[in-house]
Design a protein around this motif. Structure first.
Motif, PDB file in Angstrom:
ATOM      1  N   LEU A 147       0.925  -1.323   0.022  1.00 48.90           N
ATOM      2  CA  LEU A 147      -0.104  -0.078  -0.035  1.00 48.90           C
ATOM      3  C   LEU A 147       0.965   1.275  -0.170  1.00 48.90           C
ATOM      4  N   THR A 148       0.488   2.148  -0.633  1.00 48.64           N
ATOM      5  CA  THR A 148       0.995   3.560  -0.331  1.00 48.64           C
ATOM      6  C   THR A 148       0.580   4.125   0.761  1.00 48.64           C
ATOM      7  N   ARG A 149       1.224   5.413   1.211  1.00 51.36           N
ATOM      8  CA  ARG A 149       0.925   5.875   2.692  1.00 51.36           C
ATOM      9  C   ARG A 149      -0.521   6.669   2.302  1.00 51.36           C
ATOM     10  N   ASP A 150      -0.937   7.091   1.153  1.00 48.92           N
ATOM     11  CA  ASP A 150      -1.998   7.708   0.755  1.00 48.92           C
ATOM     12  C   ASP A 150      -3.166   6.881   0.867  1.00 48.92           C
ATOM     13  N   GLN A 151      -2.926   5.708   0.393  1.00 50.40           N
ATOM     14  CA  GLN A 151      -3.818   4.506   0.362  1.00 50.40           C
ATOM     15  C   GLN A 151      -4.094   4.098   1.492  1.00 50.40           C
ATOM     16  N   ALA A 152      -3.143   3.944   2.465  1.00 50.54           N
ATOM     17  CA  ALA A 152      -3.383   3.789   3.858  1.00 50.54           C
ATOM     18  C   ALA A 152      -4.403   4.673   4.494  1.00 50.54           C
ATOM     19  N   ALA A 153      -4.102   5.944   4.240  1.00 48.89           N
ATOM     20  CA  ALA A 153      -4.980   6.592   5.081  1.00 48.89           C
ATOM     21  C   ALA A 153      -6.177   6.598   4.777  1.00 48.89           C
ATOM     22  N   GLU A 154      -6.701   5.974   3.507  1.00 46.06           N
ATOM     23  CA  GLU A 154      -8.125   5.708   3.098  1.00 46.06           C
ATOM     24  C   GLU A 154      -8.722   4.495   3.282  1.00 46.06           C
ATOM     25  N   HIS A 155      -7.667   3.242   3.768  1.00 49.06           N
ATOM     26  CA  HIS A 155      -8.125   2.260   3.984  1.00 49.06           C
ATOM     27  C   HIS A 155      -9.036   2.055   5.077  1.00 49.06           C
ATOM     28  N   PRO A 156     -10.119   0.958   4.796  1.00 43.72           N
ATOM     29  CA  PRO A 156     -11.277   0.715   5.652  1.00 43.72           C
ATOM     30  C   PRO A 156     -10.573   0.065   6.920  1.00 43.72           C
ATOM     31  N   GLN A 157      -9.748  -0.667   6.729  1.00 44.63           N
ATOM     32  CA  GLN A 157      -9.091  -1.381   8.190  1.00 44.63           C
ATOM     33  C   GLN A 157      -7.867  -0.557   8.609  1.00 44.63           C
ATOM     34  N   LYS A 158      -7.893   0.603   8.434  1.00 42.98           N
ATOM     35  CA  LYS A 158      -6.922   1.647   8.989  1.00 42.98           C
ATOM     36  C   LYS A 158      -6.708   1.644  10.357  1.00 42.98           C
ATOM     37  N   ASN A 159      -7.873   1.305  11.199  1.00 42.69           N
ATOM     38  CA  ASN A 159      -7.899   1.486  12.618  1.00 42.69           C
ATOM     39  C   ASN A 159      -7.506   0.106  13.192  1.00 42.69           C
ATOM     40  N   LEU A 160      -7.186  -0.937  12.364  1.00 44.58           N
ATOM     41  CA  LEU A 160      -6.953  -2.160  13.061  1.00 44.58           C
ATOM     42  C   LEU A 160      -5.485  -2.089  13.461  1.00 44.58           C
ATOM     43  N   ILE A 161      -4.988  -2.291  15.034  1.00 40.24           N
ATOM     44  CA  ILE A 161      -3.959  -2.173  15.318  1.00 40.24           C
ATOM     45  C   ILE A 161      -3.343  -3.632  15.519  1.00 40.24           C
ATOM     46  N   THR A 162      -1.888  -3.710  15.496  1.00 36.67           N
ATOM     47  CA  THR A 162      -1.371  -5.172  15.682  1.00 36.67           C
ATOM     48  C   THR A 162      -0.592  -5.332  16.896  1.00 36.67           C
ATOM     49  N   ARG A 163      -0.595  -4.272  17.622  1.00 42.73           N
ATOM     50  CA  ARG A 163      -0.005  -4.216  18.912  1.00 42.73           C
ATOM     51  C   ARG A 163      -0.617  -3.335  19.932  1.00 42.73           C
ATOM     52  N   ALA A 164      -0.825  -4.004  21.236  1.00 46.52           N
ATOM     53  CA  ALA A 164      -1.484  -2.665  22.279  1.00 46.52           C
ATOM     54  C   ALA A 164      -1.030  -3.336  23.637  1.00 46.52           C
ATOM     55  N   LEU A 165      -1.110  -2.532  24.610  1.00 46.96           N
ATOM     56  CA  LEU A 165      -0.990  -2.981  26.076  1.00 46.96           C
ATOM     57  C   LEU A 165      -2.166  -3.662  26.422  1.00 46.96           C
ATOM     58  N   GLY A 166      -2.196  -5.024  27.142  1.00 49.21           N
ATOM     59  CA  GLY A 166      -3.389  -5.466  27.469  1.00 49.21           C
ATOM     60  C   GLY A 166      -3.691  -6.463  26.311  1.00 49.21           C
ATOM     61  N   ALA A 167      -3.166  -6.707  25.351  1.00 51.17           N
ATOM     62  CA  ALA A 167      -3.685  -7.967  24.327  1.00 51.17           C
ATOM     63  C   ALA A 167      -2.822  -9.137  24.637  1.00 51.17           C
ATOM     64  N   ASP A 168      -1.737  -8.918  25.087  1.00 50.69           N
ATOM     65  CA  ASP A 168      -0.896 -10.348  25.403  1.00 50.69           C
ATOM     66  C   ASP A 168      -0.259 -10.345  26.580  1.00 50.69           C
ATOM     67  N   GLU A 169       0.282 -11.385  26.916  1.00 57.41           N
ATOM     68  CA  GLU A 169       1.215 -11.571  28.126  1.00 57.41           C
ATOM     69  C   GLU A 169       2.435 -10.780  28.022  1.00 57.41           C
ATOM     70  N   ASP A 170       3.063 -11.023  26.671  1.00 52.63           N
ATOM     71  CA  ASP A 170       4.264 -10.097  26.201  1.00 52.63           C
ATOM     72  C   ASP A 170       3.930  -9.020  25.485  1.00 52.63           C
ATOM     73  N   VAL A 171       4.415  -8.089  25.760  1.00 58.67           N
ATOM     74  CA  VAL A 171       4.288  -6.880  24.671  1.00 58.67           C
ATOM     75  C   VAL A 171       5.654  -6.475  24.058  1.00 58.67           C
ATOM     76  N   ALA A 172       5.788  -6.040  22.753  1.00 59.36           N
ATOM     77  CA  ALA A 172       6.776  -5.618  22.375  1.00 59.36           C
ATOM     78  C   ALA A 172       6.658  -4.256  22.184  1.00 59.36           C
ATOM     79  N   VAL A 173       7.623  -3.449  22.861  1.00 60.87           N
ATOM     80  CA  VAL A 173       7.492  -1.894  22.940  1.00 60.87           C
ATOM     81  C   VAL A 173       8.837  -1.427  21.988  1.00 60.87           C
ATOM     82  N   ASP A 174       8.327  -0.494  20.955  1.00 59.47           N
ATOM     83  CA  ASP A 174       9.381   0.093  20.264  1.00 59.47           C
ATOM     84  C   ASP A 174      10.045   1.251  20.834  1.00 59.47           C
ATOM     85  N   THR A 175      11.292   1.337  21.022  1.00 61.76           N
ATOM     86  CA  THR A 175      11.900   2.431  21.679  1.00 61.76           C
ATOM     87  C   THR A 175      12.993   3.162  20.797  1.00 61.76           C
ATOM     88  N   THR A 176      12.943   4.528  20.831  1.00 59.55           N
ATOM     89  CA  THR A 176      14.106   5.016  20.114  1.00 59.55           C
ATOM     90  C   THR A 176      14.852   6.172  20.829  1.00 59.55           C
TER      91      THR A 176
END
Ligand code: MN
Length: 402
Positions: A147-176
């Motif tokens: 997908l392009t960034r513009d297509q993503a912004a219009e995508h019907p599933q754009k609110n589906l997140i793949t990570r969240a706190l509370g979803a699983d025993e282990d959570v992968a946190v990105d830090t920078t």
């Protein structure tokens, strides 16, 4: 090297469609006043609200010397545990994006951590760039080139997140970690902003009011509402500003006055001292009348002293409140630094400057080490008032003693 200070402003709004506001935010009012957080809760009824506020509560307690990952793992555990004990809360979760500022005066840094699709952006030199990458289905499709960034912004599933706190025993946190400069501006936001307002417009609004974080945040909120306000909207804008050198920190260079001196002025209000009773002079036992008279006078004086003490304490509280209400959060009053004072090494708690004439430091320890005993490589952090956490400062004290 200039002193830096943070000027943040945060705002959250339920939007125009939803009844509840499931977003939560922290604007420098936790254990670490350089920490800013946006969390966007997920879950039916009021569960989303519970999850996002649980995450913020945990991060609020995060001390400057503790890691983001530990705190995120703890928030994750708490959200899962709450979901297990209450049927209505089961399956709740939250996104989190958090930034905290630190490093040294010569190398200021910011650490960013995130889970989910709440975002952080950095505005520097007239350009806005994302710091975070969404943990969402469409973002993954963009990364894989499907997908392009513009297509993503219009995508019907754009609110589906793949990570969240509370979803699983282990959570992968990105830090920078990123280096920070004077005049940097950081934006943290929930998808209630980034889904409703295109990035180009967000960038324009941020560049429109470079000196005013409140106006920038309010303009962004207004833009999201104008675009429909379909979701809860949370915006935090943090400006990094140069501060004038400390006006009350006196420093004389060697050779100019014969001594090298660095002095942080004592706090003006010292309620502890004003409560100390005066020393009594010895009196003869038989002089009862005089003693009685004196006792009565001392009693009156004691009452006056207590009233004065209360007044001074009241003023001290006012001073603290005034500092807390100034929307310029400083690099951290839970910080420690070292300085040379009249030939001695002194450790101070607080910050090496005084905004609005309020002293933000007090003498903490005087380890009995002479300035002349400090060798060249160790002088720099003392002269530059490098900031430490309490445990780091304790360690430096230990090193100085040995
Ligand atoms: Mn949202």
């Amino acid at each position: 090297m200039p002193f830096l200070e943070l000027q943040p402003f945060g705002v959250t709004d339920a939007g125009k469609v939803r009844q509840n506001n499931e977003d939560a935010l922290l604007v420098g009012d936790g254990e670490d006043e350089t920490l800013f957080v946006v969390a966007d809760g997920i879950g039916g009824f009021e569960a989303g609200e519970v999850a996002s506020s649980l995450a913020v509560e945990v991060l609020k307690e995060l001390r400057p010397d503790r890691s983001f990952k530990t705190a995120m793992a703890e928030a994750n555990r708490k959200i899962l545990a709450a979901g297990r004990t209450d049927e209505k809360l089961s399956g709740m979760g939250t996104t989190v994006v958090a930034i905290r500022f630190g490093g040294t005066q010569s190398e200021p840094l910011a650490e960013v951590a995130h889970v989910g699709d709440s975002r952080a952006y950095l505005v520097r030199g007239g350009e806005m760039n994302p710091i975070t990458e969404d943990h969402s289905l469409v973002a993954e499709l963009v990364r894989s080139g499907d997908l392009t960034r513009d297509q993503a912004a219009e995508h019907p599933q754009k609110n589906l997140i793949t990570r969240a706190l509370g979803a699983d025993e282990d959570v992968a946190v990105d830090t920078t970690v990123l280096p920070i400069e004077a005049n940097d501006r950081v934006l943290l936001c929930s998808d209630g902003l980034s889904d409703m307002v295109p990035e180009t417009r967000i960038s324009e609004l941020l560049l429109d009011s470079p000196e005013d974080p409140e106006r920038a945040a309010r303009d962004l909120l207004a833009a999201a509402l104008d675009a429909g306000g379909n979701d809860n909207i949370t915006v935090i804008v943090v400006d990094v500003k140069e501060q004038a050198p400390p006006p009350r920190l006196v420093r004389r260079r060697e050779g100019q006055s014969g001594t090298s001196e660095m002095r942080a002025v004592e706090p003006q209000v010292q309620p502890q001292e004003s409560r100390t009773p005066p020393r009594e002079s010895p009196r003869r036992a038989q002089d009862r009348a005089r003693r009685h008279h004196r006792a009565a006078r001392r009693k009156r004086r004691g009452a006056f002293r207590r009233a004065l003490g209360a007044l001074v304490r009241g003023l001290a509280i006012l001073a603290v409140l005034a500092i807390a209400l100034v929307p310029a959060y400083l690099w951290g009053s839970s910080r420690y630094f070292f300085a040379f004072d009249g030939g001695d090494v002194v450790a101070y708690q607080g910050l090496p400057y005084a905004p609005l004439g309020f002293e933000l430091n007090r003498e903490w320890r005087r380890p009995g080490v002479k300035e002349s005993d400090i060798k060249e490589p160790y002088r720099e952090p003392i002269e530059n008032h490098k900031l430490y956490t309490e445990s780091q400062a304790q360690k430096v004290l230990g090193d100085l003693g040995s």
